[in-house]
Design an enzyme around this catalytic site. Structure first.
Site, PDB file in Angstrom:
ATOM      1  N   HIS A  22      40.853  81.322   8.789  1.00  0.00           N
ATOM      2  CA  HIS A  22      39.238  80.679   9.076  1.00  0.00           C
ATOM      3  C   HIS A  22      39.616  78.983   9.667  1.00  0.00           C
ATOM      4  O   HIS A  22      39.472  79.378  10.913  1.00  0.00           O
ATOM      5  CB  HIS A  22      38.610  79.667   7.630  1.00  0.00           C
ATOM      6  CG  HIS A  22      37.985  80.707   6.531  1.00  0.00           C
ATOM      7  ND1 HIS A  22      38.653  80.027   6.044  1.00  0.00           N
ATOM      8  CD2 HIS A  22      37.085  81.539   6.869  1.00  0.00           C
ATOM      9  CE1 HIS A  22      37.353  81.059   4.392  1.00  0.00           C
ATOM     10  NE2 HIS A  22      36.761  82.463   5.398  1.00  0.00           N
ATOM     11  N   LYS A  46      28.346  84.271  -5.750  1.00  0.00           N
ATOM     12  CA  LYS A  46      30.069  84.239  -6.005  1.00  0.00           C
ATOM     13  C   LYS A  46      29.648  83.360  -6.516  1.00  0.00           C
ATOM     14  O   LYS A  46      29.299  82.046  -6.250  1.00  0.00           O
ATOM     15  CB  LYS A  46      30.946  84.288  -4.961  1.00  0.00           C
ATOM     16  CG  LYS A  46      31.014  85.313  -3.886  1.00  0.00           C
ATOM     17  CD  LYS A  46      31.142  84.265  -3.278  1.00  0.00           C
ATOM     18  CE  LYS A  46      31.643  86.118  -1.331  1.00  0.00           C
ATOM     19  NZ  LYS A  46      32.215  85.539  -0.234  1.00  0.00           N
ATOM     20  N   ARG A  95      38.628  91.066  10.055  1.00  0.00           N
ATOM     21  CA  ARG A  95      40.154  91.556   9.190  1.00  0.00           C
ATOM     22  C   ARG A  95      40.829  92.737   9.690  1.00  0.00           C
ATOM     23  O   ARG A  95      41.747  93.114  10.138  1.00  0.00           O
ATOM     24  CB  ARG A  95      39.697  90.712   7.733  1.00  0.00           C
ATOM     25  CG  ARG A  95      40.787  89.841   7.263  1.00  0.00           C
ATOM     26  CD  ARG A  95      40.313  89.124   6.798  1.00  0.00           C
ATOM     27  NE  ARG A  95      38.521  88.809   6.288  1.00  0.00           N
ATOM     28  CZ  ARG A  95      38.542  88.368   5.162  1.00  0.00           C
ATOM     29  NH1 ARG A  95      39.241  87.878   4.427  1.00  0.00           N
ATOM     30  NH2 ARG A  95      36.310  88.376   5.004  1.00  0.00           N
ATOM     31  N   SER A 133      39.545  84.278   1.014  1.00  0.00           N
ATOM     32  CA  SER A 133      39.218  82.906   0.141  1.00  0.00           C
ATOM     33  C   SER A 133      39.916  83.790  -1.712  1.00  0.00           C
ATOM     34  O   SER A 133      40.379  82.790  -1.774  1.00  0.00           O
ATOM     35  CB  SER A 133      38.337  82.686   0.499  1.00  0.00           C
ATOM     36  OG  SER A 133      38.080  81.846   1.760  1.00  0.00           O
TER      37      SER A 133
HETATM   38  P1  ADP Z   1      36.137  85.556   2.288  1.00  0.00           P
HETATM   39  O1  ADP Z   1      35.886  86.196   3.099  1.00  0.00           O
HETATM   40  O2  ADP Z   1      37.127  85.326   3.310  1.00  0.00           O
HETATM   41  O3  ADP Z   1      35.189  85.019   0.896  1.00  0.00           O
HETATM   42  P2  ADP Z   1      34.127  83.406   4.305  1.00  0.00           P
HETATM   43  O4  ADP Z   1      33.466  84.091   3.473  1.00  0.00           O
HETATM   44  O5  ADP Z   1      34.339  82.132   4.461  1.00  0.00           O
HETATM   45  O6  ADP Z   1      35.595  84.146   3.765  1.00  0.00           O
HETATM   46  O7  ADP Z   1      34.370  84.218   5.023  1.00  0.00           O
HETATM   47  C1  ADP Z   1      33.424  83.245   6.118  1.00  0.00           C
HETATM   48  C2  ADP Z   1      34.341  84.231   7.513  1.00  0.00           C
HETATM   49  O8  ADP Z   1      35.407  84.382   8.590  1.00  0.00           O
HETATM   50  C3  ADP Z   1      34.004  85.815   7.816  1.00  0.00           C
HETATM   51  O9  ADP Z   1      33.805  85.623   9.177  1.00  0.00           O
HETATM   52  C4  ADP Z   1      34.767  86.098   7.481  1.00  0.00           C
HETATM   53  O10 ADP Z   1      35.161  87.542   7.848  1.00  0.00           O
HETATM   54  C5  ADP Z   1      36.026  85.811   8.218  1.00  0.00           C
HETATM   55  N1  ADP Z   1      37.060  85.380   7.888  1.00  0.00           N
HETATM   56  C6  ADP Z   1      37.818  84.628   6.364  1.00  0.00           C
HETATM   57  N2  ADP Z   1      38.805  85.081   6.137  1.00  0.00           N
HETATM   58  C7  ADP Z   1      39.865  85.252   7.873  1.00  0.00           C
HETATM   59  C8  ADP Z   1      41.140  85.965   8.093  1.00  0.00           C
HETATM   60  N3  ADP Z   1      42.164  85.377   7.518  1.00  0.00           N
HETATM   61  N4  ADP Z   1      40.875  86.311   9.271  1.00  0.00           N
HETATM   62  C9  ADP Z   1      39.832  86.341  10.265  1.00  0.00           C
HETATM   63  N5  ADP Z   1      38.553  85.979  10.012  1.00  0.00           N
HETATM   64  C10 ADP Z   1      38.555  85.349   8.433  1.00  0.00           C
END
Ligand code: ADP
Length: 165
Positions: A22, A46, A95, A133
């Site tokens: 992030h 979640k 990703r 996460s």
């Molecule tokens: P997660 O999918 O890790 O639970 P979130 O729901 O908080 O995280 O994701 C928010 C945004 O951040 C989404 O667009 C997700 O694809 C992106 N994101 C999460 N982890 C990464 C990463 N390692 N690299 C690039 N983008 C990411």
């Protein structure tokens, strides 16, 4: 707002917790946008490890020296929240192909709901493509060292949370 063009990226997610993946997306978005609004979804199904307030505080701590990053919470339709915060685009990270499928669906739905609001995707940096996460929480709760995957304040908070359990 002045006459100068002002671009605002609205970055929605659960951030439970913020990872280096992030962080990297936000830092790179700051090169393209004037402001990044990190938007924490309140209506996620979640089961969260950190409360919204804890998650917000962690993001704020990581960007304490960056006034162009702000953190908000939102409930209900994401496009409405983005509009409320005067977003010029929605920011999402990709990703891999697994992300693409759901992101493509979501962006298309959002485009139907709010045609003027673009979704901008940023590809993950190669060192973060496996970081989520969910995986960070899982590995941390099993006692694994996740310090290379998260910012230091998050590492500290995770360790404290696991020790207390
Ligand atoms: P997660 O999918 O890790 O639970 P979130 O729901 O908080 O995280 O994701 C928010 C945004 O951040 C989404 O667009 C997700 O694809 C992106 N994101 C999460 N982890 C990464 C990463 N390692 N690299 C690039 N983008 C990411």
């Amino acid at each position: 707002m002045s006459d100068t063009i002002h671009t605002i990226a609205f970055y929605p997610g659960s951030f439970d917790p913020l990872t280096n993946g992030h962080l990297n997306i936000i830092q790179r978005a700051l090169r393209v946008f004037d402001q990044v609004v990190v938007a924490m979804a309140q209506n996620i199904n979640k089961r969260a490890m950190f409360t919204l307030e804890e998650r917000r505080a962690l993001v704020q701590e990581c960007f304490v020296d960056e006034p162009r990053v702000s953190v908000v919470m939102f409930d209900g339709l994401m496009v409405e929240a983005a509009r409320l915060h005067r977003a010029t685009a929605v920011l999402r990270g990709l990703r891999g192909v697994a992300d693409f499928e759901t992101e493509f669906q979501m962006a298309t739905m959002n485009n139907v709901l709010a045609p003027a609001l673009e979704t901008v995707f940023m590809m993950t940096e190669k060192s973060h493509f496996f970081v989520s996460s969910h995986l960070v929480r899982e590995v941390a709760s099993l006692g694994g060292d996740i310090s290379p995957l998260v910012p230091e304040p998050v590492n500290r908070a995770l360790r404290a949370r696991i020790v207390r359990k």
